[in-house]
Design a protein around this motif. Structure first.
Motif, PDB file in Angstrom:
ATOM      1  N   SER A  10     -15.222  -2.181  -9.290  1.00 19.10           N
ATOM      2  CA  SER A  10     -14.101  -2.366  -8.371  1.00 19.10           C
ATOM      3  C   SER A  10     -13.017  -3.282  -8.918  1.00 19.10           C
ATOM      4  CB  SER A  10     -14.580  -2.901  -7.017  1.00 19.10           C
ATOM      5  OG  SER A  10     -15.574  -2.079  -6.485  1.00 19.10           O
ATOM      6  N   VAL A  11     -12.756  -3.221 -10.213  1.00 21.06           N
ATOM      7  CA  VAL A  11     -11.663  -4.001 -10.802  1.00 21.06           C
ATOM      8  C   VAL A  11     -10.428  -3.105 -10.822  1.00 21.06           C
ATOM      9  CG1 VAL A  11     -10.830  -5.183 -12.866  1.00 21.06           C
ATOM     10  CG2 VAL A  11     -13.240  -5.341 -12.225  1.00 21.06           C
ATOM     11  N   PRO A  12      -9.369  -3.494 -10.106  1.00 22.51           N
ATOM     12  CA  PRO A  12      -8.169  -2.653 -10.108  1.00 22.51           C
ATOM     13  C   PRO A  12      -7.553  -2.558 -11.507  1.00 22.51           C
ATOM     14  CG  PRO A  12      -8.045  -4.353  -8.400  1.00 22.51           C
ATOM     15  CD  PRO A  12      -9.237  -4.659  -9.249  1.00 22.51           C
ATOM     16  N   GLY A  13      -7.100  -1.366 -11.859  1.00 26.79           N
ATOM     17  CA  GLY A  13      -6.434  -1.182 -13.142  1.00 26.79           C
ATOM     18  C   GLY A  13      -5.027  -1.753 -13.127  1.00 26.79           C
ATOM     19  N   TYR A  14      -4.443  -1.872 -11.933  1.00 30.34           N
ATOM     20  CA  TYR A  14      -3.089  -2.411 -11.770  1.00 30.34           C
ATOM     21  C   TYR A  14      -3.039  -3.130 -10.434  1.00 30.34           C
ATOM     22  CZ  TYR A  14       1.967  -2.535 -11.202  1.00 30.34           C
ATOM     23  OH  TYR A  14       3.262  -2.954 -11.006  1.00 30.34           O
ATOM     24  N   TYR A  15      -2.386  -4.302 -10.403  1.00 29.71           N
ATOM     25  CA  TYR A  15      -2.291  -5.067  -9.165  1.00 29.71           C
ATOM     26  C   TYR A  15      -0.984  -5.844  -9.177  1.00 29.71           C
ATOM     27  CZ  TYR A  15      -3.363  -8.291  -5.414  1.00 29.71           C
ATOM     28  OH  TYR A  15      -3.313  -9.001  -4.251  1.00 29.71           O
ATOM     29  N   ALA A  16      -0.193  -5.664  -8.145  1.00 25.19           N
ATOM     30  CA  ALA A  16       1.086  -6.370  -8.050  1.00 25.19           C
ATOM     31  C   ALA A  16       1.289  -6.876  -6.632  1.00 25.19           C
ATOM     32  CB  ALA A  16       2.233  -5.441  -8.431  1.00 25.19           C
ATOM     33  N   VAL A  17       1.923  -8.029  -6.521  1.00 25.29           N
ATOM     34  CA  VAL A  17       2.271  -8.606  -5.225  1.00 25.29           C
ATOM     35  C   VAL A  17       3.742  -8.970  -5.271  1.00 25.29           C
ATOM     36  CG1 VAL A  17       1.935 -10.556  -3.649  1.00 25.29           C
ATOM     37  CG2 VAL A  17      -0.024  -9.558  -4.813  1.00 25.29           C
ATOM     38  N   ALA A  18       4.475  -8.550  -4.247  1.00 26.06           N
ATOM     39  CA  ALA A  18       5.863  -8.975  -4.068  1.00 26.06           C
ATOM     40  C   ALA A  18       5.929  -9.693  -2.731  1.00 26.06           C
ATOM     41  CB  ALA A  18       6.808  -7.774  -4.087  1.00 26.06           C
ATOM     42  N   ALA A  19       6.528 -10.867  -2.715  1.00 27.99           N
ATOM     43  CA  ALA A  19       6.587 -11.662  -1.490  1.00 27.99           C
ATOM     44  C   ALA A  19       7.942 -12.339  -1.381  1.00 27.99           C
ATOM     45  CB  ALA A  19       5.473 -12.703  -1.501  1.00 27.99           C
ATOM     46  N   SER A  20       8.349 -12.602  -0.140  1.00 28.34           N
ATOM     47  CA  SER A  20       9.635 -13.255   0.083  1.00 28.34           C
ATOM     48  C   SER A  20       9.575 -14.748  -0.259  1.00 28.34           C
ATOM     49  CB  SER A  20      10.079 -13.068   1.535  1.00 28.34           C
ATOM     50  OG  SER A  20       9.099 -13.595   2.413  1.00 28.34           O
ATOM     51  N   ARG A  21       8.403 -15.348  -0.151  1.00 30.64           N
ATOM     52  CA  ARG A  21       8.185 -16.754  -0.493  1.00 30.64           C
ATOM     53  C   ARG A  21       6.834 -16.879  -1.180  1.00 30.64           C
ATOM     54  NH1 ARG A  21       7.898 -19.339   4.890  1.00 30.64           N
ATOM     55  NH2 ARG A  21       7.677 -17.239   5.649  1.00 30.64           N
ATOM     56  N   SER A  22       6.486 -18.070  -1.638  1.00 30.49           N
ATOM     57  CA  SER A  22       5.180 -18.238  -2.278  1.00 30.49           C
ATOM     58  C   SER A  22       4.086 -17.941  -1.256  1.00 30.49           C
ATOM     59  CB  SER A  22       5.033 -19.650  -2.850  1.00 30.49           C
ATOM     60  OG  SER A  22       4.975 -20.594  -1.809  1.00 30.49           O
ATOM     61  N   LEU A  23       2.981 -17.417  -1.729  1.00 27.29           N
ATOM     62  CA  LEU A  23       1.909 -16.969  -0.854  1.00 27.29           C
ATOM     63  C   LEU A  23       1.343 -18.092   0.001  1.00 27.29           C
ATOM     64  CD1 LEU A  23       0.016 -14.493  -3.200  1.00 27.29           C
ATOM     65  CD2 LEU A  23       1.667 -13.974  -1.403  1.00 27.29           C
ATOM     66  N   ASP A  24       1.241 -19.303  -0.554  1.00 23.76           N
ATOM     67  CA  ASP A  24       0.689 -20.398   0.251  1.00 23.76           C
ATOM     68  C   ASP A  24       1.627 -20.827   1.375  1.00 23.76           C
ATOM     69  OD1 ASP A  24       2.472 -21.443  -1.576  1.00 23.76           O
ATOM     70  OD2 ASP A  24       1.322 -23.268  -1.945  1.00 23.76           O
ATOM     71  N   GLU A  25       2.922 -20.523   1.278  1.00 18.85           N
ATOM     72  CA  GLU A  25       3.863 -20.792   2.365  1.00 18.85           C
ATOM     73  C   GLU A  25       3.765 -19.715   3.458  1.00 18.85           C
ATOM     74  OE1 GLU A  25       7.989 -21.462   1.296  1.00 18.85           O
ATOM     75  OE2 GLU A  25       7.342 -22.162  -0.670  1.00 18.85           O
ATOM     76  N   ILE A  26       3.406 -18.506   3.073  1.00 23.54           N
ATOM     77  CA  ILE A  26       3.400 -17.376   3.998  1.00 23.54           C
ATOM     78  C   ILE A  26       2.138 -17.329   4.848  1.00 23.54           C
ATOM     79  CG2 ILE A  26       3.340 -14.852   4.114  1.00 23.54           C
ATOM     80  CD1 ILE A  26       5.127 -14.823   1.636  1.00 23.54           C
ATOM     81  N   ALA A  27       0.989 -17.568   4.226  1.00 21.74           N
ATOM     82  CA  ALA A  27      -0.284 -17.368   4.934  1.00 21.74           C
ATOM     83  C   ALA A  27      -1.297 -18.427   4.517  1.00 21.74           C
ATOM     84  CB  ALA A  27      -0.822 -15.975   4.624  1.00 21.74           C
ATOM     85  N   PRO A  28      -2.237 -18.728   5.410  1.00 29.04           N
ATOM     86  CA  PRO A  28      -3.301 -19.670   5.042  1.00 29.04           C
ATOM     87  C   PRO A  28      -4.244 -19.054   4.012  1.00 29.04           C
ATOM     88  CG  PRO A  28      -3.674 -18.796   7.249  1.00 29.04           C
ATOM     89  CD  PRO A  28      -2.348 -18.280   6.792  1.00 29.04           C
ATOM     90  N   GLU A  29      -4.920 -19.920   3.311  1.00 25.89           N
ATOM     91  CA  GLU A  29      -5.831 -19.493   2.239  1.00 25.89           C
ATOM     92  C   GLU A  29      -6.879 -18.504   2.737  1.00 25.89           C
ATOM     93  OE1 GLU A  29      -7.008 -19.514  -1.744  1.00 25.89           O
ATOM     94  OE2 GLU A  29      -5.270 -20.476  -0.834  1.00 25.89           O
ATOM     95  N   GLY A  30      -7.411 -18.732   3.922  1.00 22.06           N
ATOM     96  CA  GLY A  30      -8.435 -17.836   4.468  1.00 22.06           C
ATOM     97  C   GLY A  30      -7.919 -16.424   4.678  1.00 22.06           C
ATOM     98  N   LEU A  31      -6.690 -16.286   5.129  1.00 26.54           N
ATOM     99  CA  LEU A  31      -6.098 -14.954   5.335  1.00 26.54           C
ATOM    100  C   LEU A  31      -5.855 -14.267   3.995  1.00 26.54           C
ATOM    101  CD1 LEU A  31      -4.936 -12.860   7.310  1.00 26.54           C
ATOM    102  CD2 LEU A  31      -2.728 -14.027   7.083  1.00 26.54           C
ATOM    103  N   LEU A  32      -5.340 -15.020   3.023  1.00 29.23           N
ATOM    104  CA  LEU A  32      -5.119 -14.446   1.686  1.00 29.23           C
ATOM    105  C   LEU A  32      -6.438 -13.980   1.082  1.00 29.23           C
ATOM    106  CD1 LEU A  32      -2.585 -17.071   0.266  1.00 29.23           C
ATOM    107  CD2 LEU A  32      -2.057 -14.792   1.176  1.00 29.23           C
TER     108      LEU A  32
END
Length: 166
Positions: A10-32
């Motif tokens: 289950s290792v993705p061959g490709y993985y990308a994230v686009a976000a409006s702000r840094s991930l830690d500003e958007i959501a708590p660690e548990g949700l991420l």
């Protein structure tokens, strides 16, 4: 020389994230962690009886190697909102991205909670001569390998003839 190895599923061959702000500003660690948002939150299933402490450096190495190959990346500030639920972003796929079916997951997160989510299948395929070579290499690997060796030998011989000292 590295001798230790570990197998993962289950290792993705490709993985990308686009976000409006840094991930830690958007959501708590548990949700991420729960949604596997961000390469460090991906859960790879390791094969065998290794402890979690033994698995961690191997997971980190997978992420590091995939990032070096431009197969894993995160873009912060790359999402432009055109309305309350309408947005635009650009994701580039490198030439080495593996062929296959991927899933684009879109999350609208407000006040550190998921407000909306959608998953869309995304098909990556090769076209034209690239597709023909890919199909040939996978359908007849022995013949493809022999032709590749012959082409390399011919190229080497031609280079020797062209650059031979008189």
């Amino acid at each position: 020389v590295n001798r230790a190895s570990m197998d993962f599923a289950s290792v993705p061959g490709y993985y990308a994230v686009a976000a409006s702000r840094s991930l830690d500003e958007i959501a708590p660690e548990g949700l991420l962690e729960r949604l596997q948002i961000g390469a460090t939150h991906l859960r790879f299933q390791h094969q065998g009886g290794a402890s979690e402490a033994e698995v961690i450096p191997f997971r980190a190495a997978i992420v590091r190697n995939k990032a070096r190959e431009s197969l894993y990346f995160e873009k912060v500030g790359e999402v432009a909102f055109l309305g309350r639920k309408l947005f635009r972003t650009r994701i580039d796929f490198p030439a080495v991205v593996p062929v296959g079916t991927y899933r684009a997951e879109v999350y609208l997160i407000r006040d550190k909670r998921v407000v909306a989510a959608q998953a869309i299948p995304l098909f990556i395929d090769k076209q034209g001569i690239e597709q023909a070579v890919y199909d040939f290499a996978h359908a007849m690997p022995l013949l493809y390998g022999l032709l590749a060796v012959a082409a390399a030998a011919l190229s080497g011989w031609l280079a020797a003839v062209v650059f031979r000292k008189a």
